[in-house]
Design a protein around this motif. Structure first.
Motif, PDB file in Angstrom:
ATOM      1  N   TYR A  33       0.831  -1.210   0.000  1.00 39.65           N
ATOM      2  CA  TYR A  33       0.000   0.000   0.000  1.00 39.65           C
ATOM      3  C   TYR A  33       0.860   1.253   0.000  1.00 39.65           C
ATOM      4  CZ  TYR A  33       0.885  -0.068   5.085  1.00 39.65           C
ATOM      5  OH  TYR A  33       1.479  -0.087   6.320  1.00 39.65           O
ATOM      6  N   LEU A  34       0.260   2.352  -0.425  1.00 48.77           N
ATOM      7  CA  LEU A  34       0.895   3.665  -0.494  1.00 48.77           C
ATOM      8  C   LEU A  34       0.306   4.533   0.609  1.00 48.77           C
ATOM      9  CD1 LEU A  34       2.909   5.114  -2.404  1.00 48.77           C
ATOM     10  CD2 LEU A  34       0.932   5.986  -3.658  1.00 48.77           C
ATOM     11  N   THR A  40      -1.810   0.644  10.499  1.00 50.13           N
ATOM     12  CA  THR A  40      -1.909  -0.546  11.335  1.00 50.13           C
ATOM     13  C   THR A  40      -2.945  -1.535  10.810  1.00 50.13           C
ATOM     14  OG1 THR A  40      -1.196   0.726  13.243  1.00 50.13           O
ATOM     15  CG2 THR A  40      -2.297  -1.336  13.705  1.00 50.13           C
ATOM     16  N   ALA A  41      -4.010  -1.041  10.208  1.00 55.88           N
ATOM     17  CA  ALA A  41      -5.070  -1.922   9.700  1.00 55.88           C
ATOM     18  C   ALA A  41      -4.610  -2.764   8.506  1.00 55.88           C
ATOM     19  CB  ALA A  41      -6.291  -1.102   9.311  1.00 55.88           C
ATOM     20  N   ASN A  42      -3.513  -2.382   7.860  1.00 60.10           N
ATOM     21  CA  ASN A  42      -2.995  -3.155   6.717  1.00 60.10           C
ATOM     22  C   ASN A  42      -2.153  -4.311   7.240  1.00 60.10           C
ATOM     23  OD1 ASN A  42      -4.190  -1.779   4.607  1.00 60.10           O
ATOM     24  ND2 ASN A  42      -2.621  -0.190   4.637  1.00 60.10           N
ATOM     25  N   GLU A  43      -2.814  -5.444   7.419  1.00 56.10           N
ATOM     26  CA  GLU A  43      -2.183  -6.642   7.954  1.00 56.10           C
ATOM     27  C   GLU A  43      -2.040  -7.686   6.858  1.00 56.10           C
ATOM     28  OE1 GLU A  43      -4.880  -7.856  11.015  1.00 56.10           O
ATOM     29  OE2 GLU A  43      -4.431  -6.125  12.286  1.00 56.10           O
ATOM     30  N   CYS A  44      -1.068  -8.548   7.020  1.00 58.40           N
ATOM     31  CA  CYS A  44      -0.861  -9.658   6.090  1.00 58.40           C
ATOM     32  C   CYS A  44      -0.991 -10.950   6.890  1.00 58.40           C
ATOM     33  CB  CYS A  44       0.519  -9.555   5.443  1.00 58.40           C
ATOM     34  SG  CYS A  44       0.847 -10.876   4.257  1.00 58.40           S
ATOM     35  N   THR A  45      -2.075 -11.688   6.623  1.00 57.59           N
ATOM     36  CA  THR A  45      -2.316 -12.950   7.311  1.00 57.59           C
ATOM     37  C   THR A  45      -1.818 -14.088   6.438  1.00 57.59           C
ATOM     38  OG1 THR A  45      -4.204 -12.058   8.497  1.00 57.59           O
ATOM     39  CG2 THR A  45      -4.089 -14.444   8.284  1.00 57.59           C
ATOM     40  N   CYS A  46      -0.980 -14.912   7.030  1.00 62.12           N
ATOM     41  CA  CYS A  46      -0.324 -16.002   6.315  1.00 62.12           C
ATOM     42  C   CYS A  46      -0.429 -17.251   7.189  1.00 62.12           C
ATOM     43  CB  CYS A  46       1.122 -15.601   6.073  1.00 62.12           C
ATOM     44  SG  CYS A  46       2.079 -16.714   5.045  1.00 62.12           S
ATOM     45  N   SER A  47      -1.437 -18.071   6.918  1.00 64.07           N
ATOM     46  CA  SER A  47      -1.664 -19.302   7.670  1.00 64.07           C
ATOM     47  C   SER A  47      -1.827 -18.990   9.158  1.00 64.07           C
ATOM     48  CB  SER A  47      -0.544 -20.298   7.409  1.00 64.07           C
ATOM     49  OG  SER A  47      -0.843 -21.546   7.983  1.00 64.07           O
ATOM     50  N   ASP A  48      -0.888 -19.429   9.991  1.00 67.69           N
ATOM     51  CA  ASP A  48      -1.031 -19.293  11.441  1.00 67.69           C
ATOM     52  C   ASP A  48      -0.552 -17.952  11.991  1.00 67.69           C
ATOM     53  OD1 ASP A  48      -2.082 -21.841  11.704  1.00 67.69           O
ATOM     54  OD2 ASP A  48      -0.131 -22.772  11.994  1.00 67.69           O
ATOM     55  N   LEU A  49       0.021 -17.079  11.159  1.00 66.51           N
ATOM     56  CA  LEU A  49       0.599 -15.824  11.640  1.00 66.51           C
ATOM     57  C   LEU A  49       0.038 -14.624  10.878  1.00 66.51           C
ATOM     58  CD1 LEU A  49       4.352 -16.930  11.820  1.00 66.51           C
ATOM     59  CD2 LEU A  49       2.756 -16.776  13.710  1.00 66.51           C
ATOM     60  N   THR A  50      -0.011 -13.476  11.561  1.00 69.33           N
ATOM     61  CA  THR A  50      -0.397 -12.213  10.941  1.00 69.33           C
ATOM     62  C   THR A  50       0.693 -11.187  11.242  1.00 69.33           C
ATOM     63  OG1 THR A  50      -2.754 -12.661  11.120  1.00 69.33           O
ATOM     64  CG2 THR A  50      -2.120 -10.353  10.876  1.00 69.33           C
ATOM     65  N   PHE A  51       1.060 -10.389  10.235  1.00 75.85           N
ATOM     66  CA  PHE A  51       2.145  -9.414  10.341  1.00 75.85           C
ATOM     67  C   PHE A  51       1.629  -8.023   9.994  1.00 75.85           C
ATOM     68  CE2 PHE A  51       3.797 -13.515   9.200  1.00 75.85           C
ATOM     69  CZ  PHE A  51       4.846 -13.689  10.084  1.00 75.85           C
ATOM     70  N   ARG A  52       2.293  -7.000  10.547  1.00 73.42           N
ATOM     71  CA  ARG A  52       1.977  -5.603  10.208  1.00 73.42           C
ATOM     72  C   ARG A  52       3.121  -4.706  10.661  1.00 73.42           C
ATOM     73  NH1 ARG A  52      -2.608  -3.765  14.671  1.00 73.42           N
ATOM     74  NH2 ARG A  52      -1.180  -3.612  16.430  1.00 73.42           N
ATOM     75  N   LEU A 145       9.401  -7.199   4.889  1.00 74.87           N
ATOM     76  CA  LEU A 145       8.726  -5.923   5.105  1.00 74.87           C
ATOM     77  C   LEU A 145       9.586  -4.834   4.482  1.00 74.87           C
ATOM     78  CD1 LEU A 145       8.212  -7.655   7.995  1.00 74.87           C
ATOM     79  CD2 LEU A 145       6.649  -5.764   8.203  1.00 74.87           C
ATOM     80  N   THR A 146       8.958  -3.942   3.728  1.00 79.70           N
ATOM     81  CA  THR A 146       9.700  -2.875   3.056  1.00 79.70           C
ATOM     82  C   THR A 146       9.026  -1.531   3.242  1.00 79.70           C
ATOM     83  OG1 THR A 146       8.516  -3.179   0.969  1.00 79.70           O
ATOM     84  CG2 THR A 146      10.534  -4.446   1.257  1.00 79.70           C
ATOM     85  N   LYS A 147       9.837  -0.498   3.165  1.00 74.49           N
ATOM     86  CA  LYS A 147       9.360   0.892   3.137  1.00 74.49           C
ATOM     87  C   LYS A 147      10.234   1.611   2.129  1.00 74.49           C
ATOM     88  CE  LYS A 147       9.030   5.137   5.786  1.00 74.49           C
ATOM     89  NZ  LYS A 147       9.423   5.824   7.014  1.00 74.49           N
ATOM     90  N   ASN A 148       9.625   2.081   1.041  1.00 72.05           N
ATOM     91  CA  ASN A 148      10.368   2.740  -0.026  1.00 72.05           C
ATOM     92  C   ASN A 148       9.734   4.069  -0.374  1.00 72.05           C
ATOM     93  OD1 ASN A 148      12.346   0.625  -0.746  1.00 72.05           O
ATOM     94  ND2 ASN A 148      10.498  -0.532  -1.180  1.00 72.05           N
ATOM     95  N   THR A 149      10.562   5.054  -0.663  1.00 71.59           N
ATOM     96  CA  THR A 149      10.075   6.359  -1.089  1.00 71.59           C
ATOM     97  C   THR A 149       9.394   6.216  -2.441  1.00 71.59           C
ATOM     98  OG1 THR A 149      12.027   7.290  -0.025  1.00 71.59           O
ATOM     99  CG2 THR A 149      10.750   8.764  -1.409  1.00 71.59           C
ATOM    100  N   ASN A 150       8.250   6.867  -2.612  1.00 74.30           N
ATOM    101  CA  ASN A 150       7.527   6.805  -3.881  1.00 74.30           C
ATOM    102  C   ASN A 150       7.079   8.214  -4.251  1.00 74.30           C
ATOM    103  OD1 ASN A 150       5.677   6.540  -5.954  1.00 74.30           O
ATOM    104  ND2 ASN A 150       5.058   4.519  -5.280  1.00 74.30           N
ATOM    105  N   LEU A 159       5.845   3.558  -0.190  1.00 79.00           N
ATOM    106  CA  LEU A 159       5.279   2.295  -0.616  1.00 79.00           C
ATOM    107  C   LEU A 159       5.676   1.262   0.435  1.00 79.00           C
ATOM    108  CD1 LEU A 159       3.785   0.730  -2.866  1.00 79.00           C
ATOM    109  CD2 LEU A 159       6.035   0.186  -3.792  1.00 79.00           C
ATOM    110  N   TYR A 160       4.685   0.769   1.164  1.00 78.11           N
ATOM    111  CA  TYR A 160       4.912  -0.237   2.194  1.00 78.11           C
ATOM    112  C   TYR A 160       4.574  -1.604   1.625  1.00 78.11           C
ATOM    113  CZ  TYR A 160       5.170   3.523   5.629  1.00 78.11           C
ATOM    114  OH  TYR A 160       5.542   4.637   6.331  1.00 78.11           O
ATOM    115  N   GLY A 161       5.380  -2.578   1.972  1.00 79.59           N
ATOM    116  CA  GLY A 161       5.124  -3.939   1.519  1.00 79.59           C
ATOM    117  C   GLY A 161       5.283  -4.932   2.651  1.00 79.59           C
ATOM    118  N   ILE A 162       4.349  -5.853   2.752  1.00 85.92           N
ATOM    119  CA  ILE A 162       4.428  -6.967   3.689  1.00 85.92           C
ATOM    120  C   ILE A 162       4.175  -8.221   2.859  1.00 85.92           C
ATOM    121  CG2 ILE A 162       3.539  -8.005   5.812  1.00 85.92           C
ATOM    122  CD1 ILE A 162       2.309  -5.210   6.439  1.00 85.92           C
ATOM    123  N   ILE A 163       5.183  -9.056   2.734  1.00 81.39           N
ATOM    124  CA  ILE A 163       5.070 -10.267   1.925  1.00 81.39           C
ATOM    125  C   ILE A 163       5.449 -11.452   2.800  1.00 81.39           C
ATOM    126  CG2 ILE A 163       5.890 -11.494  -0.114  1.00 81.39           C
ATOM    127  CD1 ILE A 163       6.694  -8.663  -1.210  1.00 81.39           C
TER     128      ILE A 163
END
Length: 172
Positions: A33-34, A40-52, A145-150, A159-163
Motif C-alpha cells: 500500500y501507499l 496498522t489496519a494493513n495486515e498480512c495474514t499467512c496461515s497461522d501468523l499475521t504481520f503488520r 517488510l519494506t518501506k520505499n520512497t515513492n 510504498l509499504y510492503g508486507i510479503i
C-alpha cells in the motif's frame, strides 16, 4: 489428521495442504500500500501468523489460533526464535540479528513486537527479512517488510510492503 508412514505418529495437516501437489508446498500472501505513515489496519495474514507495521514504525506479529500450544504438548507458553536481516540505503549493507518473542496461551492473539528497530522516519528506503520456524509445526515462514520512497505520484508517500511466504513439509 494423518499418520506418518515411517513412525506411525499421528499429526495434523492443514486442510489447504491436502489438495496441494508434493512439489507445491508453499503459500504467498501480501499487502502492499501507499501511505504517508504505516497503516496498522494493513495486515498480512499467512496461515497461522499475521504481520503488520504499526503506527510507531515497528514490525509486529501475532498467532491466529492457539493450535501451536496443542501441538507442543499443551504448553502454556513458548519462545519463538527467528532470524532478522535488515538493509537500508543510509548504510547500504545487510545486518543480521536473532530475535525471539514469548507467546502465552493468553497473549497469542495480541500483536507482539517482531523487531524493535524502527523503520526509518526519513526518506531512507529499507527492507527487513524475517525467517521464522514455529516449534513442532513443520513450517518455515519468510517475511519481507519494506518501506520505499515513492515520489512518482507527485506526493511524498511511501510504498509499504508486507510479503509472507510459508513453506511446509509434506508427508502424505
Amino acid at each position: 489428521m494423518h499418520s506418518d508412514k515411517t513412525s506411525g505418529k499421528i499429526d495434523y495437516i492443514l486442510i489447504s495442504d491436502i489438495f496441494k501437489a508434493p512439489n507445491n508446498n508453499s503459500d504467498v500472501k501480501r499487502k502492499i500500500y501507499l501511505a504517508d505513515t504505516p497503516v496498522t489496519a494493513n495486515e498480512c495474514t499467512c496461515s497461522d501468523l499475521t504481520f503488520r507495521i504499526n503506527n510507531n514504525n515497528t514490525a509486529e506479529f501475532k498467532l491466529n489460533s492457539n493450535t501451536i500450544f496443542t501441538t507442543n504438548n499443551n504448553a502454556t507458553q513458548f519462545v519463538m526464535g527467528y532470524g532478522i536481516k535488515r538493509w537500508s540505503n543510509n548504510s547500504p549493507e545487510y545486518t543480521y540479528q536473532n530475535g525471539s518473542t514469548t507467546f502465552t496461551s493468553t497473549n497469542y492473539n495480541t500483536f507482539q513486537t517482531l523487531d524493535a528497530t524502527l523503520f526509518p522516519s526519513s526518506t531512507d528506503n529499507t527492507i527487513r527479512i524475517y525467517t521464522i520456524v514455529p516449534p513442532n509445526q513443520k513450517t518455515l515462514y519468510r517475511v519481507t517488510l519494506t518501506k520505499n520512497t515513492n515520489n512518482d505520484s507527485g506526493t511524498n508517500k511511501y510504498l509499504y510492503g508486507i510479503i509472507c511466504e510459508r513453506f511446509s513439509m509434506q508427508s502424505l
